[in-house]
Design an enzyme around this catalytic site. Sequence first.
Site, PDB file in Angstrom:
ATOM      1  CB  SER A  90      -7.697   0.566   0.244  1.00  0.00           C
ATOM      2  OG  SER A  90      -8.581   0.381   1.333  1.00  0.00           O
ATOM      3  CG  LEU A 127     -13.539  -5.810 -20.358  1.00  0.00           C
ATOM      4  CD1 LEU A 127     -14.466  -4.671 -19.961  1.00  0.00           C
ATOM      5  CD2 LEU A 127     -13.697  -6.963 -19.361  1.00  0.00           C
ATOM      6  CB  SER A 129      -2.946  -2.659  -2.352  1.00  0.00           C
ATOM      7  OG  SER A 129      -2.537  -3.106  -1.071  1.00  0.00           O
ATOM      8  CG  HIS A 177      -7.065 -14.713  -1.540  1.00  0.00           C
ATOM      9  ND1 HIS A 177      -7.642 -13.472  -1.410  1.00  0.00           N
ATOM     10  CD2 HIS A 177      -6.216 -14.845  -0.481  1.00  0.00           C
ATOM     11  CE1 HIS A 177      -7.161 -12.872  -0.331  1.00  0.00           C
ATOM     12  NE2 HIS A 177      -6.304 -13.688   0.253  1.00  0.00           N
ATOM     13  CG  ASP A 224     -11.816  -5.554   0.840  1.00  0.00           C
ATOM     14  OD1 ASP A 224     -11.048  -6.517   1.077  1.00  0.00           O
ATOM     15  OD2 ASP A 224     -12.004  -4.629   1.642  1.00  0.00           O
ATOM     16  CD1 TRP A 248       4.056  -5.260  -1.939  1.00  0.00           C
ATOM     17  CD2 TRP A 248       4.722  -7.398  -1.998  1.00  0.00           C
ATOM     18  NE1 TRP A 248       4.225  -5.611  -3.262  1.00  0.00           N
ATOM     19  CE2 TRP A 248       4.641  -6.910  -3.329  1.00  0.00           C
ATOM     20  CE3 TRP A 248       5.130  -8.725  -1.797  1.00  0.00           C
ATOM     21  CZ2 TRP A 248       4.942  -7.703  -4.446  1.00  0.00           C
ATOM     22  CZ3 TRP A 248       5.425  -9.506  -2.909  1.00  0.00           C
ATOM     23  CH2 TRP A 248       5.338  -8.993  -4.205  1.00  0.00           C
TER      24      TRP A 248
HETATM   25  C1  IPE Z   1      -7.730  -3.324  -0.937  1.00  0.00           C
HETATM   26  O1  IPE Z   1      -8.179  -4.195   0.022  1.00  0.00           O
HETATM   27  C2  IPE Z   1      -6.823  -4.046  -1.887  1.00  0.00           C
HETATM   28  C3  IPE Z   1      -7.437  -5.077  -2.714  1.00  0.00           C
HETATM   29  C4  IPE Z   1      -8.707  -5.376  -2.759  1.00  0.00           C
HETATM   30  C5  IPE Z   1      -6.538  -5.782  -3.572  1.00  0.00           C
HETATM   31  P1  IPE Z   1      -7.475  -4.322   1.449  1.00  0.00           P
HETATM   32  O2  IPE Z   1      -8.208  -5.395   2.160  1.00  0.00           O
HETATM   33  O3  IPE Z   1      -6.018  -4.498   1.265  1.00  0.00           O
HETATM   34  O4  IPE Z   1      -7.745  -2.879   2.067  1.00  0.00           O
HETATM   35  P2  IPE Z   1      -7.780  -2.409   3.583  1.00  0.00           P
HETATM   36  O5  IPE Z   1      -6.512  -2.873   4.213  1.00  0.00           O
HETATM   37  O6  IPE Z   1      -8.972  -3.045   4.213  1.00  0.00           O
HETATM   38  O7  IPE Z   1      -7.914  -0.934   3.511  1.00  0.00           O
HETATM   39  C1  IPE Z   2      -9.348  -8.828  -1.079  1.00  0.00           C
HETATM   40  O1  IPE Z   2      -9.783  -9.632  -0.034  1.00  0.00           O
HETATM   41  C2  IPE Z   2      -8.183  -9.439  -1.831  1.00  0.00           C
HETATM   42  C3  IPE Z   2      -6.883  -8.841  -1.516  1.00  0.00           C
HETATM   43  C4  IPE Z   2      -6.686  -7.775  -0.796  1.00  0.00           C
HETATM   44  C5  IPE Z   2      -5.725  -9.482  -2.073  1.00  0.00           C
HETATM   45  P1  IPE Z   2      -9.113  -9.576   1.401  1.00  0.00           P
HETATM   46  O2  IPE Z   2      -8.012 -10.579   1.442  1.00  0.00           O
HETATM   47  O3  IPE Z   2      -8.733  -8.206   1.750  1.00  0.00           O
HETATM   48  O4  IPE Z   2     -10.314 -10.086   2.311  1.00  0.00           O
HETATM   49  P2  IPE Z   2     -10.753  -9.476   3.698  1.00  0.00           P
HETATM   50  O5  IPE Z   2     -10.934  -8.004   3.492  1.00  0.00           O
HETATM   51  O6  IPE Z   2      -9.672  -9.790   4.665  1.00  0.00           O
HETATM   52  O7  IPE Z   2     -12.040 -10.166   4.005  1.00  0.00           O
HETATM   53 MG    MG Z   3      -9.669  -6.658   2.621  1.00  0.00          MG
END
Ligand code: IPE
Ligand code: IPE
Ligand code: MG
Length: 244
Positions: free
Chosen positions: A197, A132, A66, A38, A21, A70
């Site tokens: 999450s 791995l 997740s 990303h 995250d 979407w």
């Molecule tokens: C969790 O992160 C999903 C991924 C890292 C792929 P999110 O950024 O989607 O989670 P929330 O919305 O902060 O809980």
């Molecule tokens: C995690 O990073 C990657 C995905 C959830 C796809 P975020 O896109 O959630 O980045 P923040 O949390 O907004 O910084």
């Molecule tokens: Mg995030």
Amino acid sequence: MRLKEKILNGYIPAHLAIIMDGNGRWAKKRHLPRTFGHKKGSENLKDIAIACNDLGIKALSVYAFSTENWNRPKDEIEFLMALPSEFEETFKGQFEKHDIRVIFSGRRDRFNAKVIDLINRVEEKTQDRQGLILNICFDYGGQYELTRATQLIAKKVKNGTLSPDAIDTSVIENHLYTKELPPLDLLIRTSGEQRISNFLLWQIAYSEFIFTKTYWPAFNEKKLYKAIKQFQKRTRRFGGLKEE
Ligand code: IPE
Ligand code: IPE
Ligand code: MG
């Protein structure tokens, strides 16, 4: 590296999970578009997977998208959907060299044909590798995983191949995406958020948790070693008592 040698003397987690995250915030801090974060995050996954393989970790489960992601803007979703194929193109040679197997966990009914093809191709191509297991959780949700397991089990009960009384924890485990993977030892979440999450809800039963403020693109090998060192200091009791 000294830290690496040190942790290699202790128990190395068999199965590590990471909620990757903070990509967006990492980019924002640098006045860059979220998608740049990303891309950096995806490159970082390559480095961390190789580092985990070097340590002898057997499975690395990473949260890449997740079932709720979407809900993001369309162009961000498009970018994220294109990442696995780009990841494969760029890193397939290195993963082959390190004998890394790649599997995907998650729904398969909401991707376009290109993504499905890629997933099938990568899983098939790497299936005999001995290093791995990189488990990429993509359109993954823990609640969905348990719902799906329930459906699969219910179908077996209905067609008479399974008795309701025979359903125990191991039957449930055998219907999860992680059925081939060792129990989850450690879960790391980057970016400072302290929540699950909807990740690996069943598997975290006795996992250790480490939350770090570092954004995912900045979570490097050294931070991984430090997290494992911290993990090695924990006393896990699994409901029993600590031996004196
Ligand atoms: C969790 O992160 C999903 C991924 C890292 C792929 P999110 O950024 O989607 O989670 P929330 O919305 O902060 O809980
Ligand atoms: C995690 O990073 C990657 C995905 C959830 C796809 P975020 O896109 O959630 O980045 P923040 O949390 O907004 O910084
Ligand atoms: Mg995030």
